[in-house]
Design a protein around this motif. Structure first.
Motif, PDB file in Angstrom:
ATOM      1  N   ASN A  64       0.817  -1.213   0.000  1.00  0.00           N
ATOM      2  CA  ASN A  64       0.000   0.000   0.000  1.00  0.00           C
ATOM      3  C   ASN A  64       0.854   1.268   0.000  1.00  0.00           C
ATOM      4  OD1 ASN A  64      -2.353  -1.491  -0.001  1.00  0.00           O
ATOM      5  ND2 ASN A  64      -2.402  -1.652   2.233  1.00  0.00           N
ATOM      6  N   PHE A  65       1.886   1.308   0.855  1.00  0.00           N
ATOM      7  CA  PHE A  65       2.699   2.521   0.967  1.00  0.00           C
ATOM      8  C   PHE A  65       3.512   2.769  -0.299  1.00  0.00           C
ATOM      9  CE2 PHE A  65       6.830   4.411   1.989  1.00  0.00           C
ATOM     10  CZ  PHE A  65       6.411   5.653   2.453  1.00  0.00           C
ATOM     11  N   SER A  66       4.198   1.747  -0.786  1.00  0.00           N
ATOM     12  CA  SER A  66       5.043   1.927  -1.971  1.00  0.00           C
ATOM     13  C   SER A  66       4.216   2.232  -3.211  1.00  0.00           C
ATOM     14  CB  SER A  66       5.900   0.681  -2.200  1.00  0.00           C
ATOM     15  OG  SER A  66       5.081  -0.452  -2.419  1.00  0.00           O
ATOM     16  N   SER A  67       3.008   1.646  -3.296  1.00  0.00           N
ATOM     17  CA  SER A  67       2.150   1.924  -4.446  1.00  0.00           C
ATOM     18  C   SER A  67       1.711   3.382  -4.464  1.00  0.00           C
ATOM     19  CB  SER A  67       0.925   1.012  -4.416  1.00  0.00           C
ATOM     20  OG  SER A  67       0.074   1.300  -5.492  1.00  0.00           O
ATOM     21  N   ILE A  68       1.297   3.890  -3.311  1.00  0.00           N
ATOM     22  CA  ILE A  68       0.880   5.291  -3.228  1.00  0.00           C
ATOM     23  C   ILE A  68       2.065   6.219  -3.487  1.00  0.00           C
ATOM     24  CG2 ILE A  68      -0.005   7.060  -1.656  1.00  0.00           C
ATOM     25  CD1 ILE A  68      -1.638   4.873  -0.298  1.00  0.00           C
ATOM     26  N   PHE A  69       3.235   5.857  -2.970  1.00  0.00           N
ATOM     27  CA  PHE A  69       4.430   6.681  -3.170  1.00  0.00           C
ATOM     28  C   PHE A  69       4.802   6.738  -4.646  1.00  0.00           C
ATOM     29  CE2 PHE A  69       9.080   6.900  -3.582  1.00  0.00           C
ATOM     30  CZ  PHE A  69       9.318   8.136  -3.003  1.00  0.00           C
ATOM     31  N   TYR A  70       4.789   5.596  -5.327  1.00  0.00           N
ATOM     32  CA  TYR A  70       5.166   5.570  -6.740  1.00  0.00           C
ATOM     33  C   TYR A  70       4.166   6.345  -7.584  1.00  0.00           C
ATOM     34  CZ  TYR A  70       6.581   3.811 -11.284  1.00  0.00           C
ATOM     35  OH  TYR A  70       7.003   3.726 -12.574  1.00  0.00           O
ATOM     36  N   LEU A  71       2.878   6.181  -7.331  1.00  0.00           N
ATOM     37  CA  LEU A  71       1.872   6.918  -8.088  1.00  0.00           C
ATOM     38  C   LEU A  71       1.991   8.417  -7.852  1.00  0.00           C
ATOM     39  CD1 LEU A  71      -1.252   4.618  -7.620  1.00  0.00           C
ATOM     40  CD2 LEU A  71       0.149   4.887  -9.674  1.00  0.00           C
ATOM     41  N   THR A  72       2.330   8.800  -6.618  1.00  0.00           N
ATOM     42  CA  THR A  72       2.501  10.219  -6.311  1.00  0.00           C
ATOM     43  C   THR A  72       3.687  10.808  -7.068  1.00  0.00           C
ATOM     44  OG1 THR A  72       1.584   9.845  -4.100  1.00  0.00           O
ATOM     45  CG2 THR A  72       2.808  11.884  -4.456  1.00  0.00           C
ATOM     46  N   ILE A  73       4.807  10.077  -7.059  1.00  0.00           N
ATOM     47  CA  ILE A  73       5.999  10.557  -7.766  1.00  0.00           C
ATOM     48  C   ILE A  73       5.735  10.660  -9.268  1.00  0.00           C
ATOM     49  CG2 ILE A  73       8.365   9.946  -8.391  1.00  0.00           C
ATOM     50  CD1 ILE A  73       8.097  11.089  -5.610  1.00  0.00           C
ATOM     51  N   ALA A  74       5.053   9.653  -9.838  1.00  0.00           N
ATOM     52  CA  ALA A  74       4.742   9.684 -11.268  1.00  0.00           C
ATOM     53  C   ALA A  74       3.821  10.852 -11.612  1.00  0.00           C
ATOM     54  CB  ALA A  74       4.113   8.363 -11.696  1.00  0.00           C
ATOM     55  N   SER A  75       2.849  11.134 -10.737  1.00  0.00           N
ATOM     56  CA  SER A  75       1.931  12.255 -10.979  1.00  0.00           C
ATOM     57  C   SER A  75       2.667  13.593 -10.916  1.00  0.00           C
ATOM     58  CB  SER A  75       0.798  12.230  -9.952  1.00  0.00           C
ATOM     59  OG  SER A  75       0.084  11.011 -10.007  1.00  0.00           O
ATOM     60  N   ILE A  76       3.568  13.732  -9.926  1.00  0.00           N
ATOM     61  CA  ILE A  76       4.352  14.972  -9.824  1.00  0.00           C
ATOM     62  C   ILE A  76       5.217  15.157 -11.063  1.00  0.00           C
ATOM     63  CG2 ILE A  76       6.193  16.112  -8.518  1.00  0.00           C
ATOM     64  CD1 ILE A  76       5.060  14.805  -6.011  1.00  0.00           C
TER      65      ILE A  76
END
Length: 589
Positions: free
Chosen positions: A263-275
């Motif tokens: 859950n944490f790594s998935s949200i982190f990766y999606l956040t970085i990709a969106s930024i």
């Protein structure tokens, strides 16, 4: 100041996000996977069964029997215990084969274009030309390359003489070292236990499955290592050129098609990709506005091409990433549906993954070069780019001259040694050899063996003109412009404040780490230039004085008595001088 700080923050944040997006698609285990499979299949420790040392069909069949076939089936453990639940694993007990391995052959047509000279026609009835997609054999035969036979053969042997198209094989055009090969061919599938495989290979050899019309043999394996979550595409290509020489080559490409996130790594990766995507949208809008505002002046700046390099590679990378994601889902779903027992070709997925890797690599390159913009106001750091910018015209003129000179030598070496040296067999290989000469990493013994006189002679000419004279001119051009930029940098430092240093001191003062200090007034430009940039002739008197002082310290030329006598003589002379002055004054009065 705050505008400059904001620029630093935006650039550093963008580069950090770019690195995170790029390096999450890589895994250091890929290099270890490649090294393991190379040692596993090539059999490098055995000189007579090494895949990379194959020079004939006999060597190829021996390698298939003794090295390749035993390694694609899991045998018993080192203590003799039988393996369990590893039917589809390699003999390393860690890598699973997706479906089965295939061996695909590409052949020439029966009447492939090859013109025999008239003088040799009474002795030679046929010849085989160079392979191309247009003269590839696409007919189906019976075992033994005959039209029909009454002998009964296993199904796998019969299918090995039947031509199959790319749609049936799910394969694509493949580019080798000596040619480009079609997507179809005659395929043998490595299906069955080890004894069956050995018997089939022996039978194929007896039926001359490989003969004088064979031009390429391609073994393809698609593997999955669950320990590191890697799909691996293995291609062992053996090319047979029209001269009869055999060239083996291997391509092992591990790839991480998808990553399981918590859950944490998935949200982190999606956040970085969106930024990252937001950054690219912002940069695209800014560059479009700059084009509208600056018109033609925009395209005269090198910075503009760097910005568009990032934008184009980034948007293309986003599209390729989505493409790879759908391809990974297709492979994963088919792998799950068939339990890995059906053949899946990873060749297309490898192309897509390599394309994404190239795009991310160029994005990181342009993003890192973009950081040089932060130092535009600090002249000592951007002195490299300023020197190249000022010397651009001279370097272009020099590059044209040097390219023509280098090309002339490349043509000369190619024409002189094309039939004597493998490194001069093509223009590209000849150019590569000359680059090695420039780096002084070339063994001249090959040239000496090719021709005892011409080899050393042309080598000496190349070193003299392209290395000594060419490099000297290049260094002189850079040195002239560098000295000018250095003088200009000193002038800028005297007339303009050091903004980065001022920002650091200001922040330190506000935080209470440093008190305000009064900076001394700068010296005039002429004094600084005179002190720091004296010519060698102007420095000669100072150097000579330092030399005399150093010699006096090592070898003193005066003793203590001499020094005492000199002091006495100096005292007497001073006394006589004062006495004469007093007499003159007395006469005057």
């Amino acid at each position: 100041m705050w505008k400059y700080i904001g620029k630093i923050f935006i650039n550093l944040t963008f580069v950090t996000v770019l690195y995170l997006v790029s390096y999450t698609n890589l895994d250091t285990n890929a290099a270890f996977q490649l090294q393991h499979l190379s040692q596993f299949f090539f059999n490098r420790h055995n000189l007579t069964r090494n895949f990379q040392e194959i020079i004939s069909f006999d060597d190829y069949w021996k390698w298939l029997h003794t090295c390749f076939t035993p390694n694609i089936r899991a045998e018993s453990w080192y203590n003799g215990d039988p393996v369990k639940n590893m039917t589809d694993f390699l003999n390393d007990k860690t890598t699973r084969i997706i479906g089965w391995a295939t061996m695909r052959q590409l052949r020439l047509k029966l009447n492939a274009y090859c013109k025999i000279p008239v003088i040799t026609r009474p002795f030679i009835s046929s010849c085989k030309g160079k392979y191309s997609i247009f003269n590839e054999d696409a007919y189906s035969y019976a075992p033994g390359w005959v039209s029909s036979t009454n002998v009964s053969y296993p199904t796998s042997i019969k299918n090995a003489f039947i031509y199959r198209t790319s749609a049936e094989l799910d394969s694509y055009i493949y580019v080798g070292d000596h040619g480009t090969y079609g997507s179809g061919g005659y395929v043998y599938e490595f299906r069955g236990n080890l004894n069956e495989l050995q018997e089939n290979l022996t039978l194929l050899r007896q039926l001359s499955w490989l003969d004088e019309k064979s031009r390429a043999v391609m073994i393809q394996l698609n593997l999955y290592n669950p320990n590191v979550n890697f799909f691996t595409s293995v291609t062992l290509l053996t090319e047979i050129i029209e001269t009869g020489e055999v060239f083996p080559s291997a391509y092992i490409e591990p790839m991480q098609m998808y990553t399981e996130f918590n859950n944490f790594s998935s949200i982190f990766y999606l956040t970085i990709a969106s930024i990252y995507i937001l950054f690219i949208i912002y940069f695209t809008i800014c560059e479009c506005y700059s084009i509208y505002k600056l018109k033609k002046k925009y395209f005269r700046q090198i910075r503009s091409y760097i910005e568009w390099g990032i934008i184009i590679c980034s948007w293309t990378g986003v599209g390729v990433y989505i493409w790879r994601y759908h391809e990974a889902n297709r492979i994963g779903n088919y792998f799950r549906y068939t339990n890995g027992t059906q053949y899946i070709n990873l060749q297309f997925a490898t192309y897509v993954n390599n394309l994404l890797t190239f795009l991310l690599g160029f994005c990181c390159f342009f993003g890192t070069v973009r950081l040089l913009q932060l130092f535009d106001i600090y002249p000592r750091i951007n002195i490299f780019s300023r020197t190249l910018r000022r010397a651009f015209k001279d370097l272009v003129s020099f590059s044209i001259m040097y390219f023509l000179l280098f090309s002339a030598f490349a043509i000369l070496f190619y024409l002189l040694f094309v039939s004597d040296m493998e490194s001069c067999s093509t223009i590209i290989l000849t150019s590569n050899m000359l680059f090695q000469m420039i780096l002084l990493k070339f063994d001249t013994s090959d040239l000496l063996q090719a021709d005892a006189f011409l080899g050393p002679f042309v080598f000496t000419l190349f070193i003299y003109f392209c290395v000594f004279i060419g490099y000297t001119m290049f260094i002189v051009i850079i040195n002239i412009h560098f000295r000018f930029i250095r003088r200009d940098t000193i002038r800028q430092e005297l007339h303009s404040p050091n903004i980065p240093l001022f920002i650091i001191k200001d922040i330190a003062k506000r935080l209470g780490f440093k008190k305000a200090t009064v900076t001394p007034l700068p010296q005039p430009i002429s004094v600084v230039i005179q002190l720091k940039h004296k010519t060698p002739v102007e420095q000669l008197p100072d150097k000579f004085k330092k030399l005399i002082i150093a010699i006096d310290k090592i070898y003193p030329t005066h003793t203590e008595s001499d020094i005492t006598e000199n002091n006495q003589i100096t005292t007497m002379s001073n006394f006589n001088t004062q006495r004469k002055r007093r007499r003159k004054r007395h006469i005057i009065y």
